[in-house]
Enzyme design. Structure first.
Site, mmCIF file in Angstrom:
data_model
loop_
_atom_site.group_PDB
_atom_site.id
_atom_site.type_symbol
_atom_site.label_atom_id
_atom_site.label_comp_id
_atom_site.label_asym_id
_atom_site.label_seq_id
_atom_site.Cartn_x
_atom_site.Cartn_y
_atom_site.Cartn_z
ATOM 1 N N ASP A 9 -2.372 56.789 47.098
ATOM 2 C CA ASP A 9 -0.820 56.720 46.619
ATOM 3 C C ASP A 9 -0.079 57.543 47.849
ATOM 4 O OD1 ASP A 9 1.394 56.586 44.988
ATOM 5 O OD2 ASP A 9 1.201 58.506 44.649
ATOM 6 N N TYR A 41 7.435 56.392 49.659
ATOM 7 C CA TYR A 41 7.335 55.059 49.994
ATOM 8 C C TYR A 41 8.612 54.174 49.358
ATOM 9 C CZ TYR A 41 2.277 55.497 51.277
ATOM 10 O OH TYR A 41 1.310 55.733 52.260
ATOM 11 N N GLY A 42 8.875 54.690 48.307
ATOM 12 C CA GLY A 42 9.663 53.742 47.362
ATOM 13 C C GLY A 42 11.101 53.448 47.879
ATOM 14 N N CYS A 73 -0.646 52.912 43.738
ATOM 15 C CA CYS A 73 0.837 52.905 43.952
ATOM 16 C C CYS A 73 1.485 51.712 43.811
ATOM 17 C CB CYS A 73 0.929 53.409 45.338
ATOM 18 S SG CYS A 73 2.850 53.231 46.217
ATOM 19 N N ASN A 74 2.566 51.628 43.155
ATOM 20 C CA ASN A 74 3.378 50.231 42.782
ATOM 21 C C ASN A 74 4.044 49.927 43.906
ATOM 22 O OD1 ASN A 74 3.400 49.917 39.297
ATOM 23 N ND2 ASN A 74 3.278 52.052 40.126
ATOM 24 N N GLU A 152 6.966 65.416 43.135
ATOM 25 C CA GLU A 152 6.449 65.978 44.360
ATOM 26 C C GLU A 152 6.797 67.604 44.657
ATOM 27 O OE1 GLU A 152 4.489 64.294 47.144
ATOM 28 O OE2 GLU A 152 4.011 62.822 45.562
ATOM 29 N N CYS A 184 5.833 53.432 38.149
ATOM 30 C CA CYS A 184 5.746 54.185 39.445
ATOM 31 C C CYS A 184 4.694 55.165 38.706
ATOM 32 C CB CYS A 184 6.939 54.757 40.068
ATOM 33 S SG CYS A 184 6.390 56.041 41.255
ATOM 34 N N THR A 185 3.528 55.295 39.755
ATOM 35 C CA THR A 185 2.486 56.006 39.235
ATOM 36 C C THR A 185 2.799 57.665 39.180
ATOM 37 O OG1 THR A 185 1.606 56.241 41.541
ATOM 38 C CG2 THR A 185 0.563 54.660 39.965
ATOM 39 N N HIS A 186 3.927 57.944 39.684
ATOM 40 C CA HIS A 186 4.425 59.386 39.701
ATOM 41 C C HIS A 186 5.188 59.692 38.100
ATOM 42 C CE1 HIS A 186 4.092 59.794 43.960
ATOM 43 N NE2 HIS A 186 4.482 61.085 43.936
#
Ligand code: DGL
Length: 278
Positions: A9, A41-42, A73-74, A152, A184-186
């Protein structure tokens, strides 16, 4: 087969998928790379994210001997899943399709929502994956810039997150969705705040558990599952980061749990090319 499951990710988000995978497949070895040196990344062009994803996936196969790759990670799934599948000889599992299936299975009114990064939402990946399920639903999508940055920083509750969530989730509340996919995996780390804003009538759907089941299914199809009953003991779990490894260990262990007690540097030392090289 003895190789680990390789997972990556942009940072801490994929740890939600790692947690579900460790719990469902306790005999499997796992190597997780958090690309915190290049997160987020988004908000980056999908071409850049695609090249990061290829670099990480190749490293997991070649440097760590991964028997399967999980794109936890989407945004990376939206950017580069097809290329990874075409390029790698090992099974590649994503988070978008399992999430889409779980979402349509959850709704009772047919009004569903997906939230994700700008990259994921603008790619249309969920619109396509939900259409592929064949279940007729009315979909409302929204990007939630800022959510990932809070995670984060380890800030998963509090007034600042709540104020941002109220603003970004307003379209979901207005649309009256009864199921909201955390695309979103976050975002599962913000589930308490998101749940409070959406209210008790709305079911939050996280792709983490569904993805763990998809991993188990795919490994079984490929004859690659390591069964806890025949394994010599629980699997080994390694965590690596392209950013500050002490920060990754400290926050990562808070978010994932005791399995994350140390973090290695990525790229691995026998090949210390800077991320992005090669
Ligand atoms: N966790 C990632 C996802 O699922 C991306 C977060 C980011 O780096 O923006 O999309």
């Amino acid at each position: 087969m003895d190789g680990p499951i390789g997972m990556f990710d942009s940072g801490f988000g994929g740890l939600t998928v790692a947690r579900a995978t460790i719990d469902l497949l306790p005999a499997e070895d796992l190597v997780y790379i958090g690309d915190t040196g290049r997160y987020p990344y988004g908000s980056k062009p999908l071409d850049d994210v695609r090249s990061y994803a290829r670099e990480l996936a190749r490293s997991l196969v070649h440097d760590y001997g991964a028997k399967a790759i999980v794109v936890a990670c989407n945004t990376a799934t939206a950017a580069g899943l097809d290329e990874l599948r075409a390029e790698l000889d090992v099974p590649v599992i994503d988070v978008v399709r399992p999430g889409a299936r779980a979402l349509v299975a959850t709704t009772t009114t047919g009004r569903v929502g997906v939230i994700g990064t700008v990259g994921t939402v603008s790619s249309g990946a969920y619109v396509r994956s939900i259409a592929e399920t064949g279940v007729p639903v009315t979909l409302t999508s929204a990007a939630c810039p800022g959510f990932v940055e809070f995670v984060e920083r380890g800030q998963t509750t509090g007034d600042e997150v709540t104020v941002l969530a109220e603003r970004l989730l307003a379209p979901m509340v207005d649309a009256g969705v009864d199921a909201l996919l955390l695309g979103c995996t976050h975002y599962p780390f913000l589930a308490r705040v998101i749940g409070d804003v959406m209210g008790p009538e709305v079911t939050l759907v996280s792709s983490a558990d569904e993805t763990a089941f998809a991993i188990r299914r795919r490994l079984a199809e490929a004859g690659l599952v390591r069964d806890i009953r025949s394994a010599s003991g629980p699997g080994h779990h390694r965590f690596a980061s392209s950013g500050d490894i002490d920060v990754f260990r400290d926050l990562g262990s808070r978010l994932l749990g005791p399995e994350l007690d140390r973090t290695e540097a990525w790229p691995p030392t026998h090949d210390r090319a800077a991320p992005g090289a090669g």
